[in-house]
Design an enzyme around this catalytic site. Sequence first.
Site, PDB file in Angstrom:
ATOM      1  CG  ASP A  13     128.074   0.051 139.906  1.00  0.00           C
ATOM      2  OD1 ASP A  13     126.955  -0.349 139.537  1.00  0.00           O
ATOM      3  OD2 ASP A  13     129.050   0.151 139.146  1.00  0.00           O
ATOM      4  N   GLY A  15     125.061   0.775 145.734  1.00  0.00           N
ATOM      5  CA  GLY A  15     124.365  -0.222 146.564  1.00  0.00           C
ATOM      6  C   GLY A  15     122.874   0.081 146.659  1.00  0.00           C
ATOM      7  CE  LYS A  16     121.848   3.061 141.573  1.00  0.00           C
ATOM      8  NZ  LYS A  16     123.297   2.962 141.528  1.00  0.00           N
ATOM      9  CE  LYS A  18     122.230  -3.834 152.785  1.00  0.00           C
ATOM     10  NZ  LYS A  18     123.162  -4.253 153.802  1.00  0.00           N
ATOM     11  CB  ALA A  39     120.747  -0.233 136.032  1.00  0.00           C
ATOM     12  N   GLY A  40     122.901  -2.390 136.975  1.00  0.00           N
ATOM     13  CA  GLY A  40     123.022  -3.725 137.552  1.00  0.00           C
ATOM     14  C   GLY A  40     122.853  -3.563 139.045  1.00  0.00           C
ATOM     15  CG  HIS A  41     120.038  -1.631 140.592  1.00  0.00           C
ATOM     16  ND1 HIS A  41     118.958  -0.790 140.655  1.00  0.00           N
ATOM     17  CD2 HIS A  41     121.027  -0.919 139.985  1.00  0.00           C
ATOM     18  CE1 HIS A  41     119.287   0.375 140.098  1.00  0.00           C
ATOM     19  NE2 HIS A  41     120.527   0.308 139.679  1.00  0.00           N
ATOM     20  CB  THR A  42     124.039  -6.701 143.597  1.00  0.00           C
ATOM     21  OG1 THR A  42     124.787  -6.336 142.438  1.00  0.00           O
ATOM     22  CG2 THR A  42     124.349  -8.137 143.980  1.00  0.00           C
ATOM     23  CD  GLN A 230     122.136   4.391 134.733  1.00  0.00           C
ATOM     24  OE1 GLN A 230     121.130   5.052 134.558  1.00  0.00           O
ATOM     25  NE2 GLN A 230     122.119   3.079 134.589  1.00  0.00           N
ATOM     26  N   GLY A 420     127.605  -4.711 154.913  1.00  0.00           N
ATOM     27  CA  GLY A 420     127.736  -5.998 154.238  1.00  0.00           C
ATOM     28  C   GLY A 420     126.639  -6.097 153.197  1.00  0.00           C
TER      29      GLY A 420
END
Length: 429
Positions: A13, A15-16, A18, A39-42, A230, A420
């Site tokens: 987490d 920030g990969k 982004k 994974a959860g990539h925002t 991860q 940001g």
Amino acid sequence: MKIDVLLGLQWGDEGKGKIVDVLTPRYDIIARFQGGPNAGHTLEIGGDRHVLHTIPSGIFHADKINVIGNGVIADPFILHNEILALKAKGVQPKINLRISKRAHLILPTHRLLDAAYESAMGKGKIGSTLKGIGPCYTDKTARFGIRFGDILSSDFNKKYNALKDRHLRILENYDFDISKQEIDKMPVAEYEKKWFEAVESLKEYELIDSELFINHALAEGKRILAEGAQGSLLDVDFGSYPYVTSSNTITAGVCSGLGVPPTAIGKVYGVFKAYCTRVGSGPFPTELNDETGELLRQNGNEFGSTTGRPRRCGWLDLPALSYAVMLNGVTDLVMMKADVMNDFEKVKVCTAYKIDGMENPELTFETLSGDVKPVYRSFEGWQTSLKGLTNFGVLPAKLSEYIRFIERSVNLPIDILSAGPGREQTIMR
Ligand code: GDP
Ligand code: IMO
Ligand code: MG
């Protein structure tokens, strides 16, 4: 051409997602090499927030090919839903998504096994995302797994049933009533039906020999970015074992997860937050169980992208960061989320661990698994907004001082600073 790598240097987490999205215009192909829907990539594009789990973070760029590599494990149901969510936003993954035939499938019973193992461990549980990651990678190495290439074969159902039966026999040893279980809020049988429908729909996607695709592309001079999931401290070999994930999250994983030789690795972007977070159980020396930790969580919106769980928060850990830089051969550092500490009067970093009365500046087997006390160095906060800043030269002096200290400690410059969640809130050196 060489293949560049972007991965996390902490506990995930960072920030990969982004940064991959921001860097994608420089590449032709983005490829995930390990992990799965844990994974959860925002990505935040024009104020719209989108979370990806299995699909690489270059997917919003229609002219870039996105590859799910052989080292990834994928749950067809989750992948199918990701595709639907993208389609609803006008993205056409049919055109720019490729899936390795060698990527393993997460079965519904892998998820049941994950749940059974975790509940049996009680207090000692890993804090898994319960997406079936551990059991699926276990089957891969035990040579029982089923791969994407198998969904096209006439004996797919036979293979599925054999593996499912194996799982059900294991589950009989656990105090685990399957009839009472749900997967993604559905009774197991309903989930299984949806899983098979998803498998059917994925047959329409391009299933490829991704190692050939990637190596041919390199030979043709195409630019490729490998996207990690991860973080380095969740690596199965070097993370805080057993509180880790079940794959090699470090640069070495790119070679086995995409089928490229070590000599083909180019730049390695190492992404880290200006502080630390961790979801799930396991050691976290700089964790703050106080108001400051809560402030990091609230300001940084530190809640899991995959599970919604509150993330544990703490100060930046330099011995751990240096260790990750070493393991990965990082060439370019990317620091995220300094803006989260804009209001802080003081910012601290851990420079060493105190263990048995001795100070150790390195992460070792003992310092990672033992009861250590962090040794801190304190900095004055910059106490100003970073909005609108576009180059390193205009950063607040106190933030520059913080950055210089980190750079000296890990012996590498910070090349990209994120201030940001939006694409445009990125400062390049
Ligand atoms: P990943 O798994 O490494 O891709 O990271 P996640 O998406 O799980 O978590 C990073 C979170 O931080 C997401 O909610 C991002 O939108 C957000 N984010 C990324 N960069 C920044 C930043 O520089 N500042 C702030 N405030 N948020 C950021
Ligand atoms: P991204 O790619 C943060 C953590 C889980 C748990 C441990 C094992 O978004 O950075 P698993 O589901 O793999 O069995 O869980 O690893 N974990 C993550 N933490 N970000 C992730 O991915 C993670 N993927 C797994 O919370 O502690
Ligand atoms: Mg994440």
